[in-house]
Motif scaffolding. Structure first.
Motif, short mmCIF file in Angstrom:
data_model
loop_
_atom_site.label_atom_id
_atom_site.label_comp_id
_atom_site.label_asym_id
_atom_site.label_seq_id
_atom_site.Cartn_x
_atom_site.Cartn_y
_atom_site.Cartn_z
N VAL A 177 57.37 8.27 48.48
CA VAL A 177 57.66 6.94 47.93
C VAL A 177 59.07 6.45 48.27
CG1 VAL A 177 55.96 7.10 46.09
CG2 VAL A 177 58.29 7.95 45.69
N ALA A 178 59.94 7.33 48.78
CA ALA A 178 61.28 6.92 49.21
C ALA A 178 61.78 7.93 50.23
CB ALA A 178 62.25 6.83 48.03
N GLY A 179 62.66 7.48 51.13
CA GLY A 179 63.19 8.36 52.15
C GLY A 179 64.59 7.94 52.58
N GLY A 180 65.09 8.61 53.61
CA GLY A 180 66.39 8.28 54.15
C GLY A 180 67.56 8.88 53.41
N LEU A 181 67.33 9.84 52.52
CA LEU A 181 68.40 10.46 51.75
C LEU A 181 68.94 11.69 52.47
CD1 LEU A 181 66.45 10.15 48.42
CD2 LEU A 181 68.61 8.98 48.86
N ASN A 182 70.17 12.05 52.16
CA ASN A 182 70.81 13.23 52.75
C ASN A 182 70.92 14.32 51.70
OD1 ASN A 182 71.33 12.22 55.39
ND2 ASN A 182 72.95 10.97 54.55
N CYS A 183 70.02 15.30 51.75
CA CYS A 183 70.00 16.41 50.79
C CYS A 183 69.89 15.90 49.35
CB CYS A 183 71.24 17.28 50.94
SG CYS A 183 71.50 17.96 52.58
N PRO A 184 68.80 15.21 49.00
CA PRO A 184 68.69 14.62 47.66
C PRO A 184 68.59 15.66 46.56
CG PRO A 184 66.60 14.44 48.82
CD PRO A 184 67.60 14.94 49.81
N HIS A 185 69.21 15.37 45.42
CA HIS A 185 69.16 16.17 44.20
C HIS A 185 69.22 15.24 42.99
CE1 HIS A 185 70.82 19.40 46.89
NE2 HIS A 185 70.14 20.21 46.08
N SER A 186 69.01 15.84 41.82
CA SER A 186 69.38 15.24 40.53
C SER A 186 68.69 13.91 40.27
CB SER A 186 70.90 15.08 40.43
OG SER A 186 71.55 16.30 40.73
N LEU A 187 67.36 13.96 40.19
CA LEU A 187 66.59 12.77 39.85
C LEU A 187 66.75 12.44 38.37
CD1 LEU A 187 63.27 13.60 41.73
CD2 LEU A 187 64.81 11.71 42.26
N CYS A 188 66.81 11.14 38.07
CA CYS A 188 66.92 10.68 36.69
C CYS A 188 66.25 9.32 36.58
CB CYS A 188 68.39 10.59 36.27
SG CYS A 188 68.63 10.10 34.55
N VAL A 189 65.54 9.08 35.49
CA VAL A 189 64.94 7.79 35.22
C VAL A 189 65.69 7.16 34.05
CG1 VAL A 189 62.86 6.56 34.51
CG2 VAL A 189 62.68 8.51 36.05
#
Length: 321
Positions: A177-189
């Motif tokens: 559902v999303a891309g283009g991130l560099n080493c993604p972490h720490s999701l929060c809503v």
């Protein structure tokens, strides 16, 4: 406000920090407890690390080994309901659901790959409940790319994704559902939007869902050029983000907290020497005095390196000193 930091690959594994006073008031040495993800749930601090899920309360430490086939490299752990925890089983590229017994139920974006799936295939590291399933962050959507490039250069080339997973008729359905991130972490809503650290680029993203269920960037903040950005907590007046020094050996770079206020002002909180912050959660005044006392009784681990002596919780924060 007081917070608890979970630190990985560091001389200290837990840090108690007072945001208003800009002061660290307690820590646990890294040779007493190994930590990656942390959360409070059901009257205890739960810790994910290596292939273990640990439970720590005033009576002491207990642990269960997570199922394979690969070493779990467990990262985030979060409460999902009464007596139910989710664990990012990074080594097996899935989210485990744990309710006290064998952690058998899982959500996996690579379900069906079977024995050909390599360990730590896409570095799935964090998750958050979303609609009738989960959002998860991962470094890459190409599980065999680690075999093609020995330098693992894709980790810094924007291959990071957020995927949505849900169970349907006994199987995991997955959609990027999303891309283009560099080493993604720490999701929060927060207030219906999704926030995520793009760790290697030092950026903090805000996403909003469109009518097709995809997440579109609506805002990004450049937080740091000298730290690996990981760890995220919503405060009443903004965000608290963690800066790790191990991934970027910039001059003067040590453990850092960044306060991103709602007016977009950014305040840095230096914490001292080198180390890596993984998680930031609110300090629990009811549980932490007993936990700190239990850690004073815990035997040390057989680890190489220099570690500080044990720290007693000061009386001002509920301790005995």
């Amino acid at each position: 406000m007081r917070v608890l930091l979970g630190c990985v690959n560091s001389a200290v594994s837990l840090i108690g920090y007072d945001v208003e006073q800009r002061q660290a008031f307690w820590f646990c040495p890294g040779n007493v407890l190994r930590v990656c993800g942390i959360c409070f749930h059901d009257g205890a601090l739960h810790i994910a690390s290596d292939s273990m899920l640990q439970r720590l309360d005033a009576t002491g430490l207990s642990a269960v080994r997570l199922p394979g086939p690969h070493e779990n490299l467990a990262h985030s752990v979060k409460p999902l309901g009464p007596s139910l925890l989710g664990i990012a089983d990074t080594g097996n590229s899935r989210i485990l659901l744990h309710s006290g017994g064998p952690a058998s139920l899982a959500l996996s974006p690579l379900e069906g790959w079977g024995d050909v799936l390599p360990p730590d295939a896409i570095h799935l590291n964090d998750f958050v409940p979303w609609h009738d399933g989960m959002l998860a962050s991962a470094f890459n959507h190409q599980p065999f790319d680690r075999w093609k490039r020995s330098s693992l250069a894709w980790k810094k080339e924007g291959w990071g994704i957020i995927c949505f997973m849900r169970r349907h008729q006994g199987h995991t359905l997955t959609r990027i559902v999303a891309g283009g991130l560099n080493c993604p972490h720490s999701l929060c809503v927060h207030e219906g939007d999704v926030y995520c650290c793009s760790s290697a680029s030092g950026e903090f993203f805000r996403f909003r869902e469109d009518e097709h269920g995809l997440l579109h960037e609506v805002r990004r903040w450049k937080i740091t050029s000298s730290h690996f950005l990981r760890g995220c907590l919503r405060l009443p007046d903004g965000w608290l983000l963690g800066g790790s020094s191990q991934r970027h050996q910039a001059e003067g770079g040590g453990l850092m907290l960044y306060h991103l206020a709602d007016d977009d002002s950014l305040t840095a909180h230096p914490l001292g020497g080198p180390g890596e912050i993984y998680d930031i959660i609110p300090w629990d005044d009811a549980l932490m005095p007993g936990i700190c006392a239990a850690l004073l009784r815990q035997p040390t681990l057989d680890l190489e390196g220099d570690f500080p002596p044990r720290c007693r919780l000061p009386r001002a924060w509920g301790g005995t000193d």
